[in-house]
Motif scaffolding. Structure first.
Motif, short mmCIF file in Angstrom:
data_model
loop_
_atom_site.label_atom_id
_atom_site.label_comp_id
_atom_site.label_asym_id
_atom_site.label_seq_id
_atom_site.Cartn_x
_atom_site.Cartn_y
_atom_site.Cartn_z
N PHE A 82 0.84 -1.18 0.00
CA PHE A 82 0.00 0.00 0.00
C PHE A 82 0.88 1.25 0.00
O PHE A 82 1.95 1.26 0.62
N PRO A 128 -0.28 1.46 -13.03
CA PRO A 128 -1.65 1.43 -12.50
C PRO A 128 -2.58 0.72 -13.48
O PRO A 128 -2.43 0.85 -14.70
N SER A 138 -6.25 0.32 -12.55
CA SER A 138 -7.59 0.87 -12.41
C SER A 138 -7.60 1.96 -11.34
O SER A 138 -6.70 2.03 -10.50
N ASN A 185 -5.41 0.81 -8.11
CA ASN A 185 -4.93 -0.58 -8.10
C ASN A 185 -3.77 -0.70 -9.07
O ASN A 185 -3.84 -0.19 -10.20
N ASP A 206 -0.67 -3.18 -11.04
CA ASP A 206 -0.58 -4.51 -11.63
C ASP A 206 0.21 -5.50 -10.77
O ASP A 206 0.14 -6.71 -11.00
N GLY A 248 -0.38 -5.84 -7.61
CA GLY A 248 -1.26 -6.18 -6.49
C GLY A 248 -1.33 -5.13 -5.40
O GLY A 248 -2.16 -5.24 -4.50
N PHE A 269 -2.08 -1.47 -3.58
CA PHE A 269 -3.08 -0.41 -3.63
C PHE A 269 -2.40 0.93 -3.33
O PHE A 269 -1.37 0.98 -2.66
N THR A 285 -3.42 5.35 -2.56
CA THR A 285 -4.39 6.42 -2.43
C THR A 285 -3.73 7.75 -2.75
O THR A 285 -2.54 7.94 -2.51
N GLU A 321 -15.46 2.93 -11.01
CA GLU A 321 -14.06 2.56 -11.21
C GLU A 321 -13.78 2.44 -12.70
O GLU A 321 -14.59 1.91 -13.46
N TRP A 372 -10.76 1.45 -15.75
CA TRP A 372 -9.52 0.74 -16.08
C TRP A 372 -8.66 1.61 -16.99
O TRP A 372 -9.18 2.32 -17.84
#
Length: 339
Positions: free
Chosen positions: A147, A195, A197, A220, A222, A224, A226, A228, A335, A337
């Protein structure tokens, strides 16, 4: 090393960072400047002892210029940058490189077709704390990235947006994500990767202007992980940008240029030499030119060694695409993509 000859289009406050950087690089020389305001162009040209013109195409016609820095208002970056590349000059362009991803992709394509270097100013990559963080990520010192958080809690007065007709407009300036937040977005993508999505929300809460003064997003990646994003120009009195990175082996938190938390297995926190570059929280010109110099020096080294610079046109395109997707996601309420 060859002495690289520069022209600068745009003589506002940002141009001074480029001018100071060029003067400090032994193998760089400022040849000419241009501004739509003949008075401003003359003042800068006479101050710097270089040629000046109010018609930037006259600057582009000069055979004694190798590289052009574009430091005009954001909405003109694409059109001016395109002319620079079509004139056969290498291009150093302030962020954002364009106001939409189609224009950014076109600039990248023209540069590639012409064998020209294109680099977008993303000077915060060159700050010591971010260089260290990149090194740790590449060495897998934090383990699998889980994250990341970036925040840009800046403040701008209404007078700032009223100071020029283009400020705060969607077509010519963009809001807190496109203008202020894009540096932190660049850092996020540089550190984490591609990134896939995004879900975003934007609002105009405290200013009379067209673009947003608050933007937030969940991203999100690629790999895995996350991420913000928060960027605002409404947070009084303004605070340094933040970057927090969490892996399964450790955590690092950065506020401005300071490492505020360090937990990396087997590694003690190093002492970093500060560049004094953190700033801009309430005044966009309250930063130093040190990292502009480091980026321009990297650009010249890339030209000498026929390699890509640390910040490429494609990097600028990806950051811009993510911002545009945040805008679109907010409008659609869903969301999205990334291609």
């Amino acid at each position: 090393m060859k002495r690289w000859r520069f022209g600068i289009i745009g003589c506002g406050g940002i141009a001074d960072f480029h001018i100071k950087a060029i003067h400090e690089i032994e193998h760089a020389k400022l040849i000419a400047v241009s501004s739509r305001s003949s008075g401003r162009a003359a003042a800068v040209g006479e101050r710097e002892g270089c040629a000046w013109t109010e018609d930037y195409k006259e600057l582009l016609a000069r055979e004694d210029i190798d590289i052009v820095s574009v430091t005009t208002s954001s909405g003109s970056h694409y059109a001016v940058g395109r002319d620079v590349l079509l004139a056969g000059k290498h291009l150093v362009i302030e962020k954002p490189m364009a106001m939409n991803d189609a224009e950014a992709a076109e600039l990248t394509a023209i540069a590639e077709a012409g064998g020209l270097l294109l680099s977008v100013i993303s000077q915060r990559r060159f700050e010591p704390q971010h260089q260290l963080l990149k090194q740790l990520v590449e060495q897998d010192a934090l383990g699998s990235l889980l994250f990341a958080e970036v925040s840009v809690p800046y403040y701008r007065t209404q007078d700032y947006y009223d100071s020029a007709a283009w400020r705060g407009t969607i077509r010519e300036d963009g809001g807190s994500l496109m203008n202020q937040g894009i540096h932190s977005i660049d850092l996020l993508l540089w550190l984490i990767g591609r990134p896939v999505s995004v879900y975003g929300k934007i609002a105009t809460q405290t200013h009379q202007m067209e673009a947003e003064d608050l933007g937030v997003a969940i991203v999100n990646f690629d790999n895995g992980a996350f991420g913000t994003i928060m960027a605002s120009t409404s947070i009084k009195p303004g605070f340094p940008a933040g970057l927090n990175l969490y892996g399964d082996k450790g955590t690092i938190k950065i506020l401005g240029t300071d490492i505020t938390y360090w937990s990396v297995e087997g590694l003690e926190e190093p002492t970093l030499q500060q560049t004094g570059t953190s700033g801009g929280v309430s005044d966009p010109l309250s930063i130093q030119h040190t990292c502009h110099r480091l980026q321009i020096d990297d650009i010249l080294d890339a030209l000498e060694k026929n390699r890509e610079p640390l910040v490429t046109g494609k990097d600028g395109y990806t950051s811009l695409l993510l911002v545009r997707k945040i805008y679109e996601s907010s409008k659609l309420g869903m969301e999205l993509w990334l291609d």
